[in-house]
Design a protein around this motif. Structure first.
Motif, PDB file in Angstrom:
ATOM      1  N   VAL A  38     -55.611  -9.177  40.957  1.00  0.00           N
ATOM      2  CA  VAL A  38     -55.704  -7.893  40.347  1.00  0.00           C
ATOM      3  C   VAL A  38     -54.379  -7.113  40.957  1.00  0.00           C
ATOM      4  O   VAL A  38     -54.311  -7.340  41.941  1.00  0.00           O
ATOM      5  CB  VAL A  38     -57.027  -7.063  40.627  1.00  0.00           C
ATOM      6  N   PHE A  39     -53.398  -6.527  40.271  1.00  0.00           N
ATOM      7  CA  PHE A  39     -52.243  -5.645  40.924  1.00  0.00           C
ATOM      8  C   PHE A  39     -53.453  -4.666  42.112  1.00  0.00           C
ATOM      9  O   PHE A  39     -54.640  -3.946  41.070  1.00  0.00           O
ATOM     10  CB  PHE A  39     -51.537  -5.622  40.099  1.00  0.00           C
ATOM     11  N   PRO A  40     -52.953  -3.399  43.013  1.00  0.00           N
ATOM     12  CA  PRO A  40     -53.319  -2.284  43.614  1.00  0.00           C
ATOM     13  C   PRO A  40     -53.049  -1.015  42.662  1.00  0.00           C
ATOM     14  O   PRO A  40     -52.364  -0.975  41.435  1.00  0.00           O
ATOM     15  CB  PRO A  40     -52.770  -1.952  44.732  1.00  0.00           C
ATOM     16  N   TRP A  41     -54.194  -0.459  43.322  1.00  0.00           N
ATOM     17  CA  TRP A  41     -53.885   1.268  41.864  1.00  0.00           C
ATOM     18  C   TRP A  41     -52.444   1.956  42.504  1.00  0.00           C
ATOM     19  O   TRP A  41     -52.164   1.627  43.574  1.00  0.00           O
ATOM     20  CB  TRP A  41     -55.288   2.043  42.581  1.00  0.00           C
ATOM     21  N   HIS A  42     -52.146   2.523  41.404  1.00  0.00           N
ATOM     22  CA  HIS A  42     -50.793   3.198  41.865  1.00  0.00           C
ATOM     23  C   HIS A  42     -50.215   4.103  41.108  1.00  0.00           C
ATOM     24  O   HIS A  42     -51.308   4.245  39.235  1.00  0.00           O
ATOM     25  CB  HIS A  42     -49.593   2.164  41.531  1.00  0.00           C
ATOM     26  N   THR A  43     -49.034   5.122  40.893  1.00  0.00           N
ATOM     27  CA  THR A  43     -48.419   5.485  39.970  1.00  0.00           C
ATOM     28  C   THR A  43     -47.165   6.071  40.096  1.00  0.00           C
ATOM     29  O   THR A  43     -46.386   5.151  41.183  1.00  0.00           O
ATOM     30  CB  THR A  43     -48.956   7.150  40.412  1.00  0.00           C
ATOM     31  N   HIS A  44     -46.650   6.489  39.058  1.00  0.00           N
ATOM     32  CA  HIS A  44     -45.454   6.193  39.363  1.00  0.00           C
ATOM     33  C   HIS A  44     -45.025   7.981  38.299  1.00  0.00           C
ATOM     34  O   HIS A  44     -44.637   7.992  37.510  1.00  0.00           O
ATOM     35  CB  HIS A  44     -44.325   5.435  38.368  1.00  0.00           C
ATOM     36  N   ALA A  45     -44.590   8.615  39.403  1.00  0.00           N
ATOM     37  CA  ALA A  45     -44.212   9.786  39.957  1.00  0.00           C
ATOM     38  C   ALA A  45     -43.318  10.651  38.247  1.00  0.00           C
ATOM     39  O   ALA A  45     -43.821  11.612  37.398  1.00  0.00           O
ATOM     40  CB  ALA A  45     -44.694  10.701  40.787  1.00  0.00           C
ATOM     41  N   ASP A  46     -42.763  10.105  38.387  1.00  0.00           N
ATOM     42  CA  ASP A  46     -41.317  10.584  37.236  1.00  0.00           C
ATOM     43  C   ASP A  46     -40.876   9.933  35.602  1.00  0.00           C
ATOM     44  O   ASP A  46     -39.999   9.884  35.585  1.00  0.00           O
ATOM     45  CB  ASP A  46     -40.287  10.878  38.033  1.00  0.00           C
ATOM     46  N   VAL A  47     -41.951   8.863  35.953  1.00  0.00           N
ATOM     47  CA  VAL A  47     -41.500   7.564  34.453  1.00  0.00           C
ATOM     48  C   VAL A  47     -42.896   7.134  34.229  1.00  0.00           C
ATOM     49  O   VAL A  47     -43.221   6.526  34.700  1.00  0.00           O
ATOM     50  CB  VAL A  47     -40.895   6.375  35.240  1.00  0.00           C
ATOM     51  N   LEU A  69     -55.462  -5.690  26.022  1.00  0.00           N
ATOM     52  CA  LEU A  69     -54.825  -6.218  25.319  1.00  0.00           C
ATOM     53  C   LEU A  69     -53.858  -7.822  25.406  1.00  0.00           C
ATOM     54  O   LEU A  69     -54.570  -8.840  25.879  1.00  0.00           O
ATOM     55  CB  LEU A  69     -52.542  -6.003  25.717  1.00  0.00           C
ATOM     56  N   GLY A  70     -53.694  -8.124  24.360  1.00  0.00           N
ATOM     57  CA  GLY A  70     -53.777  -9.563  24.184  1.00  0.00           C
ATOM     58  C   GLY A  70     -51.670 -10.120  22.941  1.00  0.00           C
ATOM     59  O   GLY A  70     -51.493  -9.148  22.895  1.00  0.00           O
ATOM     60  N   PRO A  71     -51.630 -11.098  22.815  1.00  0.00           N
ATOM     61  CA  PRO A  71     -50.329 -11.325  22.644  1.00  0.00           C
ATOM     62  C   PRO A  71     -49.568 -10.424  21.693  1.00  0.00           C
ATOM     63  O   PRO A  71     -50.619  -9.943  20.337  1.00  0.00           O
ATOM     64  CB  PRO A  71     -49.993 -12.873  22.717  1.00  0.00           C
ATOM     65  N   GLY A  72     -48.270  -9.603  21.727  1.00  0.00           N
ATOM     66  CA  GLY A  72     -48.239  -8.948  20.334  1.00  0.00           C
ATOM     67  C   GLY A  72     -48.603  -7.819  20.950  1.00  0.00           C
ATOM     68  O   GLY A  72     -48.115  -6.405  19.897  1.00  0.00           O
ATOM     69  N   GLU A  73     -49.929  -6.926  21.906  1.00  0.00           N
ATOM     70  CA  GLU A  73     -49.945  -5.829  21.551  1.00  0.00           C
ATOM     71  C   GLU A  73     -49.464  -5.651  22.810  1.00  0.00           C
ATOM     72  O   GLU A  73     -49.171  -5.588  24.215  1.00  0.00           O
ATOM     73  CB  GLU A  73     -51.485  -6.036  22.341  1.00  0.00           C
ATOM     74  N   PHE A  74     -49.365  -2.870  23.105  1.00  0.00           N
ATOM     75  CA  PHE A  74     -48.765  -3.030  24.543  1.00  0.00           C
ATOM     76  C   PHE A  74     -49.392  -2.250  24.037  1.00  0.00           C
ATOM     77  O   PHE A  74     -49.634  -1.297  23.531  1.00  0.00           O
ATOM     78  CB  PHE A  74     -47.222  -3.052  24.137  1.00  0.00           C
ATOM     79  N   VAL A  75     -49.063  -1.367  25.309  1.00  0.00           N
ATOM     80  CA  VAL A  75     -49.306   0.032  26.447  1.00  0.00           C
ATOM     81  C   VAL A  75     -48.338   0.771  27.020  1.00  0.00           C
ATOM     82  O   VAL A  75     -47.656   0.316  27.266  1.00  0.00           O
ATOM     83  CB  VAL A  75     -51.048  -0.034  26.823  1.00  0.00           C
ATOM     84  N   ILE A  76     -48.365   1.971  26.613  1.00  0.00           N
ATOM     85  CA  ILE A  76     -47.692   2.661  27.408  1.00  0.00           C
ATOM     86  C   ILE A  76     -48.559   3.540  28.459  1.00  0.00           C
ATOM     87  O   ILE A  76     -49.067   4.269  27.962  1.00  0.00           O
ATOM     88  CB  ILE A  76     -45.987   3.808  26.531  1.00  0.00           C
ATOM     89  N   VAL A  77     -47.669   3.305  30.021  1.00  0.00           N
ATOM     90  CA  VAL A  77     -48.631   4.561  30.823  1.00  0.00           C
ATOM     91  C   VAL A  77     -47.571   5.675  30.474  1.00  0.00           C
ATOM     92  O   VAL A  77     -46.454   4.898  31.240  1.00  0.00           O
ATOM     93  CB  VAL A  77     -48.483   2.848  32.099  1.00  0.00           C
ATOM     94  N   PRO A  78     -48.551   6.776  30.975  1.00  0.00           N
ATOM     95  CA  PRO A  78     -47.433   7.873  30.778  1.00  0.00           C
ATOM     96  C   PRO A  78     -47.243   8.076  32.549  1.00  0.00           C
ATOM     97  O   PRO A  78     -48.193   7.457  33.307  1.00  0.00           O
ATOM     98  CB  PRO A  78     -48.230   9.250  30.534  1.00  0.00           C
ATOM     99  N   ARG A  79     -46.138   8.695  32.873  1.00  0.00           N
ATOM    100  CA  ARG A  79     -45.792   8.788  34.431  1.00  0.00           C
ATOM    101  C   ARG A  79     -46.776  10.196  34.940  1.00  0.00           C
ATOM    102  O   ARG A  79     -47.285  10.541  33.826  1.00  0.00           O
ATOM    103  CB  ARG A  79     -43.976   9.646  34.224  1.00  0.00           C
ATOM    104  N   GLY A  80     -47.610   9.934  36.306  1.00  0.00           N
ATOM    105  CA  GLY A  80     -48.372  10.904  37.204  1.00  0.00           C
ATOM    106  C   GLY A  80     -49.863  10.101  36.762  1.00  0.00           C
ATOM    107  O   GLY A  80     -50.512  10.324  37.327  1.00  0.00           O
ATOM    108  N   VAL A  81     -49.441   8.912  35.938  1.00  0.00           N
ATOM    109  CA  VAL A  81     -51.019   8.558  36.093  1.00  0.00           C
ATOM    110  C   VAL A  81     -51.553   7.248  36.533  1.00  0.00           C
ATOM    111  O   VAL A  81     -51.267   6.325  36.808  1.00  0.00           O
ATOM    112  CB  VAL A  81     -51.248   8.504  34.192  1.00  0.00           C
ATOM    113  N   GLU A  82     -52.377   7.190  37.104  1.00  0.00           N
ATOM    114  CA  GLU A  82     -53.010   6.107  38.121  1.00  0.00           C
ATOM    115  C   GLU A  82     -53.594   5.191  37.255  1.00  0.00           C
ATOM    116  O   GLU A  82     -53.603   5.054  36.331  1.00  0.00           O
ATOM    117  CB  GLU A  82     -53.943   6.523  39.217  1.00  0.00           C
ATOM    118  N   HIS A  83     -52.886   3.783  37.873  1.00  0.00           N
ATOM    119  CA  HIS A  83     -53.588   2.596  37.041  1.00  0.00           C
ATOM    120  C   HIS A  83     -53.135   1.383  37.789  1.00  0.00           C
ATOM    121  O   HIS A  83     -53.282   1.208  38.807  1.00  0.00           O
ATOM    122  CB  HIS A  83     -52.424   2.753  35.633  1.00  0.00           C
ATOM    123  N   ARG A  84     -54.259   0.668  37.375  1.00  0.00           N
ATOM    124  CA  ARG A  84     -53.160  -1.026  37.918  1.00  0.00           C
ATOM    125  C   ARG A  84     -53.591  -1.729  36.513  1.00  0.00           C
ATOM    126  O   ARG A  84     -54.067  -1.888  35.238  1.00  0.00           O
ATOM    127  CB  ARG A  84     -54.619  -1.110  39.195  1.00  0.00           C
TER     128      ARG A  84
END
Length: 120
Positions: A38-47, A69-84
């Motif tokens: 598990v990676f830490p919770w974080h945000t990218h404010a501008d990207v 997600l499995g192979p061949g699947e993707f997700v886009i995390v919008p700027r400013g959205v907290e995620h891990r």
């Protein structure tokens, strides 16, 4: 205009959570990363950033839901959205984001924050 073999690129990576650049275009970097745990919770404010699974299962967790997600699947995390991100077993993931973006966003973590510009 070299061809990139994604499987060969992943074979050269021997560490977790430290993305390596395999290509650049229009101010963006294409990175490969192996992930487990598990990676830490974080945000990218501008990207925005995009995660595309090559092998294994990979989660992008948000405070309100989880993108599994499995192979061949993707997700886009919008700027400013907290995620891990997380993977129960090792996963291979391609990341697409602007050049120079720290992988831990607004968090500095000795274990997880990767050097900017690392290539394979």
């Amino acid at each position: 205009m070299d061809t990139v073999n994604v499987a060969a690129g992943f074979a050269r990576i021997d560490e977790q959570w430290r993305p390596k650049i395999v290509g650049r275009l229009n101010g963006q970097e294409v990175k490969l990363v192996k992930a487990e745990g598990v990676f830490p919770w974080h945000t990218h404010a501008d990207v925005d950033e995009m995660f595309l699974v090559h092998r294994g299962r990979f989660r992008v967790e948000f405070r309100t839901h989880i993108a599994d997600l499995g192979p061949g699947e993707f997700v886009i995390v919008p700027r400013g959205v907290e995620h891990r991100t997380a993977a129960d077993e090792e996963a291979e993931v391609m990341i697409f984001e602007p050049a120079g973006v720290p992988n831990t966003g607004d968090v500095l973590d000795e274990r997880f924050t990767a050097p900017i510009g690392a290539e394979i």
